[in-house]
Design a protein around this motif. Structure first.
Motif, short mmCIF file in Angstrom:
data_model
loop_
_atom_site.label_atom_id
_atom_site.label_comp_id
_atom_site.label_asym_id
_atom_site.label_seq_id
_atom_site.Cartn_x
_atom_site.Cartn_y
_atom_site.Cartn_z
N TYR A 131 105.40 27.50 -27.09
CA TYR A 131 106.74 27.64 -26.51
C TYR A 131 107.22 26.26 -26.09
CZ TYR A 131 110.49 28.90 -23.25
OH TYR A 131 111.69 29.00 -22.59
N ASN A 132 108.19 25.74 -26.83
CA ASN A 132 108.81 24.44 -26.50
C ASN A 132 107.80 23.31 -26.30
OD1 ASN A 132 111.31 25.68 -26.57
ND2 ASN A 132 111.48 25.91 -24.34
N SER A 133 106.89 23.14 -27.26
CA SER A 133 105.94 22.03 -27.16
C SER A 133 106.29 20.91 -28.12
CB SER A 133 104.51 22.51 -27.46
OG SER A 133 103.64 21.39 -27.53
N PRO A 134 106.42 19.67 -27.63
CA PRO A 134 106.70 18.54 -28.51
C PRO A 134 105.44 18.08 -29.26
CG PRO A 134 106.49 17.78 -26.25
CD PRO A 134 106.41 19.27 -26.19
N PHE A 135 104.30 18.67 -28.91
CA PHE A 135 103.04 18.22 -29.50
C PHE A 135 102.50 19.16 -30.57
CE2 PHE A 135 102.76 16.75 -24.94
CZ PHE A 135 103.11 15.43 -25.21
N LEU A 136 103.27 20.19 -30.93
CA LEU A 136 102.77 21.19 -31.88
C LEU A 136 102.27 20.57 -33.17
CD1 LEU A 136 102.31 24.07 -32.89
CD2 LEU A 136 104.72 24.11 -33.60
N PHE A 137 103.04 19.65 -33.74
CA PHE A 137 102.63 19.12 -35.04
C PHE A 137 101.50 18.10 -34.92
CE2 PHE A 137 106.56 21.18 -36.15
CZ PHE A 137 106.23 21.77 -37.37
N ASP A 146 95.78 25.95 -27.41
CA ASP A 146 97.09 25.65 -26.84
C ASP A 146 97.78 24.55 -27.65
OD1 ASP A 146 96.56 27.51 -24.91
OD2 ASP A 146 96.05 26.06 -23.35
N ALA A 147 99.09 24.47 -27.51
CA ALA A 147 99.88 23.51 -28.29
C ALA A 147 100.18 22.24 -27.51
CB ALA A 147 101.18 24.16 -28.74
N ASP A 148 99.34 21.91 -26.51
CA ASP A 148 99.61 20.73 -25.67
C ASP A 148 98.62 19.59 -25.91
OD1 ASP A 148 97.32 21.82 -24.62
OD2 ASP A 148 98.10 22.08 -22.58
N LYS A 149 97.81 19.70 -26.96
CA LYS A 149 96.81 18.70 -27.36
C LYS A 149 95.56 18.71 -26.48
CE LYS A 149 99.17 14.79 -27.55
NZ LYS A 149 99.49 13.38 -27.92
N GLN A 150 95.49 19.63 -25.52
CA GLN A 150 94.33 19.66 -24.63
C GLN A 150 93.05 20.03 -25.38
OE1 GLN A 150 92.56 22.55 -21.18
NE2 GLN A 150 94.76 22.23 -21.14
N GLU A 192 99.78 12.16 -16.42
CA GLU A 192 100.69 13.13 -15.81
C GLU A 192 102.10 13.07 -16.39
OE1 GLU A 192 102.11 14.63 -11.35
OE2 GLU A 192 100.82 12.86 -11.58
N ASN A 193 102.58 11.86 -16.70
CA ASN A 193 103.95 11.74 -17.21
C ASN A 193 104.11 12.25 -18.64
OD1 ASN A 193 102.40 9.52 -18.16
ND2 ASN A 193 104.26 8.33 -18.53
N GLU A 194 103.01 12.52 -19.32
CA GLU A 194 103.05 13.04 -20.69
C GLU A 194 102.65 14.52 -20.76
OE1 GLU A 194 100.68 10.67 -23.29
OE2 GLU A 194 101.47 8.77 -22.55
N ARG A 195 102.31 15.09 -19.61
CA ARG A 195 101.78 16.44 -19.57
C ARG A 195 102.90 17.46 -19.59
NH1 ARG A 195 98.46 16.34 -14.65
NH2 ARG A 195 97.45 14.62 -15.78
#
Length: 228
Positions: free
Chosen positions: A10-16, A81-85, A191-194
């Motif tokens: 949902y609205n993740s800039p890191f999906l790709f 997850d789509a946040d690169k974690q 934190e600023n990229e999370r």
């Protein structure tokens, strides 16, 4: 058969970034777009995309992915997850540990830098309650890096947002099915990229309510008056 990966997003800039990392491995990828504001374009990538018209919650997205995985002939799937974690290189640790009808949980290494104190506290809090609700000991009940059997579709879950991951785990245990913990590495950006769509008020209330419900169910189960 290839391993099946389900990515609720949902609205993740890191999906790709996540997808490109996965494409270096031979995995079948299912992306479940949970009503993102901008349309996700897969283009020519060999990926299955399922779209919710509106945001329905992470739990609903996981169930949609489970249905698609079952339709494609898989008996289990990995959630990322789509946040690169979560790291694609760690997936094999989960798949190597998988046993029929088990849930495998990736216990994230929180000794890494940038892990917020709120995540550390949240994991301890969640572990305490789930251990109490199930009589089993878990290392990371908040981890979204898991293997689920497609049979979770048969469980009578009622929660559909972040609270789903707690409820499905506990109900799986009530069915006397196996759970497996595996230690994995993870990545927390500065934190600023999370990014996070966890609402500290609404979602914490939902989690408190699901734990209250599960404690009542545990009490009734021990008395033989709760059927799941």
């Amino acid at each position: 058969m290839k391993t099946c990966i389900v990515i609720p997003v949902y609205n993740s800039p890191f999906l790709f970034d996540v997808i490109n990392d996965l494409l270096t491995f031979d995995y079948k990828i299912i992306v479940v777009d949970d009503g993102s504001d901008s349309k996700i374009e897969i283009n020519d990538l060999d990926i299955t995309l399922v779209t919710h018209k509106i945001n329905m919650g992470k739990g609903e997205a996981i169930l949609t992915g489970a249905k698609k995985a079952k339709e494609l002939g898989f008996e289990y799937f990995v959630t990322m997850d789509a946040d690169k974690q979560h790291l694609s290189s760690e997936i094999s640790k989960l798949t190597n540990a998988y046993e029929e009808e088990s849930i495998v949980i990736g216990n994230r290494n929180f000794d890494n830098e940038n892990v917020p104190d709120s995540s550390k506290f949240g994991r301890k809090f969640s572990n305490f309650w789930v251990n109490l609700e199930t009589g089993r000991k878990f290392g990371d009940t908040q981890s979204g890096f898991r293997i689920y059997p497609v049979s979770i579709l048969e469980l009578k879950t009622s929660n559909r947002r972040f609270d789903f991951e707690i409820e499905v785990l506990v109900l799986h245990c009530y069915k006397k099915r196996k759970t497996i913990d595996v230690d994995v590495e993870c990545y927390y950006p500065p934190e600023n990229e999370r990014i996070s769509h966890f609402d500290k008020v609404k979602d914490n209330i939902r989690l408190s309510l699901v734990h209250s419900k599960l404690m009542i169910q545990r009490f009734l189960l021990l008395r033989g008056t709760f059927w799941y």
